[in-house]
Design an enzyme around this catalytic site. Sequence first.
Site, short mmCIF file in Angstrom:
data_model
loop_
_atom_site.label_atom_id
_atom_site.label_comp_id
_atom_site.label_asym_id
_atom_site.label_seq_id
_atom_site.Cartn_x
_atom_site.Cartn_y
_atom_site.Cartn_z
N SER A 77 60.93 -25.92 -10.23
CA SER A 77 59.54 -26.03 -9.80
C SER A 77 58.79 -24.71 -9.89
O SER A 77 57.56 -24.69 -9.92
CB SER A 77 59.45 -26.59 -8.39
OG SER A 77 59.90 -27.94 -8.38
N GLU A 244 49.70 -31.29 -3.64
CA GLU A 244 51.07 -31.61 -4.07
C GLU A 244 51.75 -32.65 -3.16
O GLU A 244 51.83 -32.46 -1.94
CB GLU A 244 51.96 -30.36 -4.10
CG GLU A 244 53.35 -30.66 -4.69
CD GLU A 244 54.39 -29.61 -4.38
OE1 GLU A 244 54.23 -28.84 -3.42
OE2 GLU A 244 55.40 -29.57 -5.10
N HIS A 318 67.14 -31.95 -11.51
CA HIS A 318 66.00 -32.35 -12.35
C HIS A 318 66.50 -32.84 -13.70
O HIS A 318 67.60 -32.49 -14.12
CB HIS A 318 65.06 -31.16 -12.57
CG HIS A 318 64.58 -30.53 -11.30
ND1 HIS A 318 63.99 -29.30 -11.26
CD2 HIS A 318 64.62 -30.99 -10.02
CE1 HIS A 318 63.67 -29.02 -10.01
NE2 HIS A 318 64.05 -30.02 -9.24
MG MG Z 1 57.07 -28.46 -5.22
ZN ZN Z 2 63.67 -30.19 -7.21
#
Ligand code: MG
Ligand code: ZN
Length: 356
Positions: A77, A244, A318
């Site tokens: 991220s 977010e 991820h």
């Molecule tokens: Mg984040």
């Molecule tokens: Zn993550």
Amino acid sequence: MKTQSILYLIISLFILSFLSASAQKKPKNVIFLIGDGMGISQIYSAMVANGNKLALERCTYAGFSKTYSANNFTTDSGAGGTALACGVKTKNGMIGMSADSVAVESILTLAKKNELATGIVVACGVTHATPAAYIAHQINRNMYDEIAADYLKTDIDVFIGGGRKYFENRADDRNLTNELKVKNYQIAYNLADLKTIRNGKLAGLLYEDHNPAMPERGNMLPESTMAALDILDNNKKGFFLMVEGSQIDWAAHDNNAKQVIKEMLDFDKTIEVALNFAQKDGNTLVIITADHETGGMTILNGTFGTDEMKAAFSSKDHSGIPVPIFAYGPGAENFSGFMENTCFKAKIEKLLKLKN
Ligand code: MG
Ligand code: ZN
């Protein structure tokens, strides 16, 4: 003679209507919503659970964003946020810097320089990687004290989330809340207080560390977004707001499909706030995307209207696949097709006519 002037009139009307149709309308405001870890399956699981509908379906354009980082097929991220915010691919773990460790200005900082109002609203600590990419320049995403101090180096109008301890309980003994007050920020420690603040600068430090997960967090994210829009909208030159849905990612790391759905539905409720604002305003572009997909999630079977579904995950981390983009409002047509995750800064910069 009379026939001739009528003919001229018809021709000029034709040319005028052609010109106005081809001149694309530019937005004054941008609301950029990031679903951390939000791939198609995360979206579709919530859509199925919600009876085959989501607010984000109101978006009129869709595309895909390629998420790989400068040094990894699969981004984190930090690098993902930096690409979205600053328009550069960087190494995993880095914040607001190019791969060779040079600080890069974010779209938020550039908007502020151009006298637009700016804001960040997140469902995690404001020092966490995604919001940090819009504010901070640090070699490592875990430098939370340093990232908190970077907020003081900007003139961001509104920021709301958790992470109070990085402002008030620091290794260097600085009290950043007091320093924010000197910079004319109003501080809110809870949602009720936050909602009473309608103008000026606002720092909403609602939780000591990260915000709790859904449903404990209640309507923190949609209501904070509404509060931020209320303040940012006062600026006649326009605004840039990043919001977010931070914990879709965390639920997917846990391979917990039911929790993914809860976090996704909270994010969609927030998207609805943004779309309603944009629809009423007419000058606001809404962009929705993700920094990466999490969990390699897929849905093999389900029943519309329930969260009982056969979901499977291929990873606890991820994945490297592209993520969707949705857009609504003036300029939305610029976000269809396949693009790099680094494209957003330049596109928004151009649409808002920002000067470097
Ligand atoms: Mg984040
Ligand atoms: Zn993550």
